[in-house]
Write a protein that holds these residues in place. Structure first.
Motif, PDB file in Angstrom:
ATOM      1  N   MET A 110       2.893   9.207   4.822  1.00 27.63           N
ATOM      2  CA  MET A 110       2.569   9.435   6.227  1.00 27.63           C
ATOM      3  C   MET A 110       3.823   9.351   7.095  1.00 27.63           C
ATOM      4  O   MET A 110       3.924  10.009   8.126  1.00 27.63           O
ATOM      5  CB  MET A 110       1.525   8.439   6.714  1.00 27.63           C
ATOM      6  N   LYS A 111       4.781   8.552   6.659  1.00 28.62           N
ATOM      7  CA  LYS A 111       6.032   8.430   7.401  1.00 28.62           C
ATOM      8  C   LYS A 111       6.744   9.779   7.468  1.00 28.62           C
ATOM      9  O   LYS A 111       7.221  10.195   8.514  1.00 28.62           O
ATOM     10  CB  LYS A 111       6.934   7.384   6.732  1.00 28.62           C
ATOM     11  N   LYS A 141      -4.152  11.076  10.283  1.00 27.41           N
ATOM     12  CA  LYS A 141      -4.315  12.367   9.613  1.00 27.41           C
ATOM     13  C   LYS A 141      -4.940  13.392  10.555  1.00 27.41           C
ATOM     14  O   LYS A 141      -4.539  14.551  10.567  1.00 27.41           O
ATOM     15  CB  LYS A 141      -5.157  12.215   8.347  1.00 27.41           C
ATOM     16  N   GLY A 164       3.496   0.738   4.581  1.00 27.10           N
ATOM     17  CA  GLY A 164       2.765   0.221   3.434  1.00 27.10           C
ATOM     18  C   GLY A 164       2.492  -1.266   3.446  1.00 27.10           C
ATOM     19  O   GLY A 164       2.114  -1.831   2.430  1.00 27.10           O
ATOM     20  N   LYS A 181      -3.121  -1.960   5.077  1.00 26.87           N
ATOM     21  CA  LYS A 181      -3.953  -0.883   4.537  1.00 26.87           C
ATOM     22  C   LYS A 181      -4.339   0.133   5.613  1.00 26.87           C
ATOM     23  O   LYS A 181      -4.125   1.319   5.455  1.00 26.87           O
ATOM     24  CB  LYS A 181      -5.206  -1.474   3.887  1.00 26.87           C
ATOM     25  N   ILE A 206      -5.160   5.303   9.298  1.00 24.34           N
ATOM     26  CA  ILE A 206      -4.722   6.456   8.506  1.00 24.34           C
ATOM     27  C   ILE A 206      -5.626   7.661   8.786  1.00 24.34           C
ATOM     28  O   ILE A 206      -5.142   8.789   8.919  1.00 24.34           O
ATOM     29  CB  ILE A 206      -4.677   6.122   6.999  1.00 24.34           C
ATOM     30  N   TYR A 230       0.846  -1.197   0.000  1.00 24.34           N
ATOM     31  CA  TYR A 230       0.000   0.000   0.000  1.00 24.34           C
ATOM     32  C   TYR A 230       0.881   1.246   0.000  1.00 24.34           C
ATOM     33  O   TYR A 230       1.011   1.932   1.004  1.00 24.34           O
ATOM     34  CB  TYR A 230      -0.936  -0.023   1.215  1.00 24.34           C
ATOM     35  N   THR A 266       1.612  -0.004   9.067  1.00 23.29           N
ATOM     36  CA  THR A 266       0.706   0.799   8.245  1.00 23.29           C
ATOM     37  C   THR A 266       1.474   1.868   7.470  1.00 23.29           C
ATOM     38  O   THR A 266       1.316   1.990   6.258  1.00 23.29           O
ATOM     39  CB  THR A 266      -0.392   1.443   9.112  1.00 23.29           C
ATOM     40  N   VAL A 267       2.307   2.642   8.151  1.00 23.78           N
ATOM     41  CA  VAL A 267       3.023   3.728   7.455  1.00 23.78           C
ATOM     42  C   VAL A 267       4.123   3.203   6.538  1.00 23.78           C
ATOM     43  O   VAL A 267       4.564   3.921   5.646  1.00 23.78           O
ATOM     44  CB  VAL A 267       3.586   4.808   8.417  1.00 23.78           C
ATOM     45  N   GLU A 287       0.463   4.111  -0.995  1.00 24.18           N
ATOM     46  CA  GLU A 287      -0.217   5.384  -0.694  1.00 24.18           C
ATOM     47  C   GLU A 287      -0.052   5.785   0.768  1.00 24.18           C
ATOM     48  O   GLU A 287      -0.240   6.948   1.124  1.00 24.18           O
ATOM     49  CB  GLU A 287      -1.710   5.315  -1.063  1.00 24.18           C
ATOM     50  N   ASN A 288       0.342   4.838   1.631  1.00 20.86           N
ATOM     51  CA  ASN A 288       0.560   5.141   3.052  1.00 20.86           C
ATOM     52  C   ASN A 288       1.959   5.698   3.329  1.00 20.86           C
ATOM     53  O   ASN A 288       2.195   6.283   4.380  1.00 20.86           O
ATOM     54  CB  ASN A 288       0.359   3.896   3.907  1.00 20.86           C
TER      55      ASN A 288
END
Length: 62
Positions: free
Chosen positions: A12-13, A55, A43, A46, A51, A6, A40-41, A8-9
């Protein structure tokens, strides 16, 4: 090294680094384990709800 399932995560890192807080601090604040937040961060997971919480914690608006 494992390929991120993933990607797209991954941004976030960078946001966590910019916040000058640790993964552990943020994980405790949003109510998840450090391991789950890390996966998660990076990837590997999900983590849609994680997330969203991340955020909110980091004041990121989509």
């Amino acid at each position: 090294m494992k390929k991120a399932r993933y990607p797209e995560n991954l941004p976030m890192k960078l946001e966590i680094v910019k916040s000058r807080r640790t993964i552990k601090e943020i994980a405790e604040k949003i109510g998840v384990s450090r391991e789950v937040l890390t996966n998660t961060v990076n990837g590997h997971y999900k983590g849609i709800e994680i997330i969203k919480k991340l955020k909110t914690e980091l004041n990121i608006i989509d």
